[in-house]
Design a protein around this motif. Sequence first.
Motif, PDB file in Angstrom:
ATOM      1  N   VAL A 260      55.215  26.917  19.586  1.00 16.27           N
ATOM      2  CA  VAL A 260      54.188  26.961  20.627  1.00 16.27           C
ATOM      3  C   VAL A 260      53.121  25.917  20.346  1.00 16.27           C
ATOM      4  O   VAL A 260      52.602  25.854  19.229  1.00 16.27           O
ATOM      5  N   HIS A 261      52.855  25.059  21.334  1.00 18.11           N
ATOM      6  CA  HIS A 261      51.851  24.009  21.156  1.00 18.11           C
ATOM      7  C   HIS A 261      50.595  24.336  21.928  1.00 18.11           C
ATOM      8  O   HIS A 261      50.650  24.581  23.121  1.00 18.11           O
ATOM      9  N   TYR A 262      49.474  24.334  21.216  1.00 22.20           N
ATOM     10  CA  TYR A 262      48.198  24.483  21.906  1.00 22.20           C
ATOM     11  C   TYR A 262      47.514  23.124  21.939  1.00 22.20           C
ATOM     12  O   TYR A 262      47.707  22.303  21.052  1.00 22.20           O
ATOM     13  N   ASP A 263      46.721  22.928  22.999  1.00 21.04           N
ATOM     14  CA  ASP A 263      46.098  21.619  23.181  1.00 21.04           C
ATOM     15  C   ASP A 263      45.213  21.223  22.018  1.00 21.04           C
ATOM     16  O   ASP A 263      45.207  20.078  21.601  1.00 21.04           O
ATOM     17  N   ASP A 264      44.453  22.199  21.496  1.00 12.04           N
ATOM     18  CA  ASP A 264      43.457  21.832  20.495  1.00 12.04           C
ATOM     19  C   ASP A 264      44.040  21.766  19.097  1.00 12.04           C
ATOM     20  O   ASP A 264      45.030  22.363  18.800  1.00 12.04           O
TER      21      ASP A 264
ATOM     22  N   THR B 261      57.113  19.250  30.639  1.00 11.72           N
ATOM     23  CA  THR B 261      56.969  20.606  31.169  1.00 11.72           C
ATOM     24  C   THR B 261      57.077  21.662  30.071  1.00 11.72           C
ATOM     25  O   THR B 261      56.170  22.474  29.890  1.00 11.72           O
ATOM     26  N   ILE B 262      58.204  21.624  29.359  1.00 12.43           N
ATOM     27  CA  ILE B 262      58.450  22.680  28.376  1.00 12.43           C
ATOM     28  C   ILE B 262      57.372  22.712  27.277  1.00 12.43           C
ATOM     29  O   ILE B 262      56.781  23.768  27.023  1.00 12.43           O
ATOM     30  N   PRO B 263      57.047  21.573  26.632  1.00 13.93           N
ATOM     31  CA  PRO B 263      56.027  21.654  25.564  1.00 13.93           C
ATOM     32  C   PRO B 263      54.676  22.171  26.066  1.00 13.93           C
ATOM     33  O   PRO B 263      54.052  22.995  25.412  1.00 13.93           O
ATOM     34  N   LEU B 264      54.254  21.705  27.247  1.00 17.43           N
ATOM     35  CA  LEU B 264      52.951  22.143  27.752  1.00 17.43           C
ATOM     36  C   LEU B 264      52.976  23.598  28.214  1.00 17.43           C
ATOM     37  O   LEU B 264      51.944  24.242  28.327  1.00 17.43           O
ATOM     38  N   LEU B 265      54.168  24.075  28.469  1.00 16.53           N
ATOM     39  CA  LEU B 265      54.292  25.444  28.969  1.00 16.53           C
ATOM     40  C   LEU B 265      54.513  26.463  27.850  1.00 16.53           C
ATOM     41  O   LEU B 265      54.519  27.665  28.100  1.00 16.53           O
ATOM     42  N   THR B 266      54.710  25.981  26.613  1.00 15.62           N
ATOM     43  CA  THR B 266      55.069  26.923  25.551  1.00 15.62           C
ATOM     44  C   THR B 266      54.081  28.088  25.376  1.00 15.62           C
ATOM     45  O   THR B 266      54.535  29.202  25.128  1.00 15.62           O
ATOM     46  N   PRO B 267      52.760  27.887  25.532  1.00 16.44           N
ATOM     47  CA  PRO B 267      51.900  29.058  25.385  1.00 16.44           C
ATOM     48  C   PRO B 267      52.187  30.127  26.434  1.00 16.44           C
ATOM     49  O   PRO B 267      52.149  31.322  26.147  1.00 16.44           O
ATOM     50  N   ILE B 268      52.515  29.678  27.653  1.00 22.59           N
ATOM     51  CA  ILE B 268      52.814  30.632  28.730  1.00 22.59           C
ATOM     52  C   ILE B 268      54.163  31.303  28.477  1.00 22.59           C
ATOM     53  O   ILE B 268      54.324  32.508  28.688  1.00 22.59           O
TER      54      ILE B 268
ATOM     55  N   PHE C 160      54.880  36.340  16.796  1.00 18.80           N
ATOM     56  CA  PHE C 160      53.668  35.570  16.512  1.00 18.80           C
ATOM     57  C   PHE C 160      53.917  34.578  15.381  1.00 18.80           C
ATOM     58  O   PHE C 160      53.474  33.438  15.412  1.00 18.80           O
ATOM     59  N   TRP C 161      54.650  35.025  14.381  1.00 19.17           N
ATOM     60  CA  TRP C 161      54.926  34.188  13.230  1.00 19.17           C
ATOM     61  C   TRP C 161      55.789  32.997  13.640  1.00 19.17           C
ATOM     62  O   TRP C 161      55.508  31.853  13.298  1.00 19.17           O
ATOM     63  N   LEU C 162      56.840  33.289  14.432  1.00 22.28           N
ATOM     64  CA  LEU C 162      57.703  32.205  14.900  1.00 22.28           C
ATOM     65  C   LEU C 162      56.963  31.248  15.824  1.00 22.28           C
ATOM     66  O   LEU C 162      57.278  30.068  15.893  1.00 22.28           O
ATOM     67  N   SER C 163      55.945  31.772  16.510  1.00 20.45           N
ATOM     68  CA  SER C 163      55.254  30.949  17.515  1.00 20.45           C
ATOM     69  C   SER C 163      54.621  29.709  16.880  1.00 20.45           C
ATOM     70  O   SER C 163      54.455  28.691  17.525  1.00 20.45           O
TER      71      SER C 163
END
Lengths: 309, 282
Positions: free
Chosen positions: A305-309, A219-226, A298-301
């Motif tokens: 933050v994991h994006y699929d691609d 849940t958490i990793p896939l939700l990081t962008p949100i 943004f820098w910390l992200s």
Amino acid sequence: MSVVSELQQLRKAPKGERRKHKDNKPGHLFLLPWTLGLFGITLFPMAASLYLAFTDYNLLQTPEWIGMENITRMIGDDRLHNSIQVTFTYVFVGVPIQLAVSLAIAMLLDRGMRALPFYRSVFYLPSMLGSSVAIAVLWRQIFGHSGLINQVLEMVGIEGRGWVSSPDTALSTLIILHVWTFGAPMVIFLAGLRQIPDMYYEAASIDGASRFKQFFAITIPLLTPIIFFNLVLQLIGAFQNFTQAFVVSGGSGGPADSTLFYTLYLYQQGFNRFDMGYASAMAWLLVLIISAITVINFWLSKYWVHYDD
Amino acid sequence: MRSTSPRKRGMKAVIKHILMVLASLVMIYPLLWMLVSSLRPNDLIFREPGILLTTLEFNNYVQGWNALSHPFSHFLMNSAIVVFGSILANLVSCSMAAYAFARLDFKFKKPMFALMLLTIMLPVHVVIIPQYILFSNLGWVNTFLPLIVPKMLATDAFFIFLMIQFIRGIPKDLDEAARIDGAGHIRIFLQVILPLMVPALATTTIFTFMWTWNDLFSQLIFLTSPDMYTVPLALSAFIDSTGESNWGGMFAMSIVSILPLFLIFLFGQRFLIKGMATTGIK
């Protein structure tokens, strides 16, 4: 798809090659109102406020150039420092709690929940009304001396206090109000949770992963962008809060400046005292603070933050 | 695939519902209490934490309605003008800009698009002082123009973004077909795109309604004469004039002031929640 990811994409996109643009005329025609607004109502005023930040100006006389004086005044202004501290406390306590609560409730509401639309509406309602003067009026009463909270406390034999009239607790009541309006990020979390395919959880439970583990591994990793998106926007929004502090303190930021939000102090300087030069300098400091925090974000992200691609 | 038995699962669902109902109650209790208090005599408000109505007292509404220099209907009317003007302005100017960004190819599109995105996050405070000076020189202070004209110039960029997202989802074949039939961009915009983007326009309408109806900051700055007061200003003046002595009247008018929001919420929920979830702001 959000403003945030759109901006990131724009940064990533390769430089466009020089070529003919086929819709030059209709393009700029359709954009005309916006272009006029950009220059007339946004960019020109920004330049003007940057200029005013270095002047002494009270609306009646012409602005007088005073160089760095507003900035040195800001460095020595205790009320300003206090308002920054109040705002930071509000933002950095209120926003994380609000996001945690909104994620928790969104998780509870997510899967196989009956009566979901009903609950969703109930939880969303406060965030829709929350920025209104009416709710601030209500808060002032609830946390007042003979308000709802004290009435309840009295029933269980605890002596209450004037929560909004005491400098120790006034800010906390506004943080509670902020947390109470968690419906907006909750709806965004709900949409995010919907995007996670069920089969991930099914596969994990076949492998014997506990709910707890599933939460942190899926849940958490896939939700990081949100989470990131909500964080950026809630921070930007919370820094600009005004109405509640204004109404609850009757415009003063009291008691003892304990709810003197930055925006409220800026309003007082600019529109009560008509100290437009100083207020402009303050406005620019606010922009710098918000931009810095957004850039850091943004820098910390990159690290979490994991994006699929 | 989960190993829990149906009975255990049923129990779990019941517990979950009980929790959710309790949480819901906490969430809306203050609102219910305000509603009930507005229907109580003043002295009861100060010692009644419950929400059971024993008496039904409409005096707060009558008395609150007439407590300020104008009847409350005057302020409702002023807010209605500002809100209606803002909605119309946003619908026209933002949809035009969105069409350009989503469908047209022109010079400086990329930097303009980036600027548009950045203005969404720009704090209003950095432009409000020069705007005030500008509008006061134009003689617009204490008129509704400073609140509506910027919206005619598409300064609420969030809605442009929302509409761009929506237009991108409309198949391009539709405009191509219209193009082949000889339609120009104005006709494609008016006759193909606009009718298809009604959900985005509805979302814009609802959000503009909410934000403008609630907006204290800019109304406080640009409207200083009681004649021009809108609902948020009237409510906040109410506190100043009656202090803590008239909670009944204040609650009554608070209820009146959020009633339109509540109605919009009931009718527009679908758009509101979708609009939030897909583009997510605020």
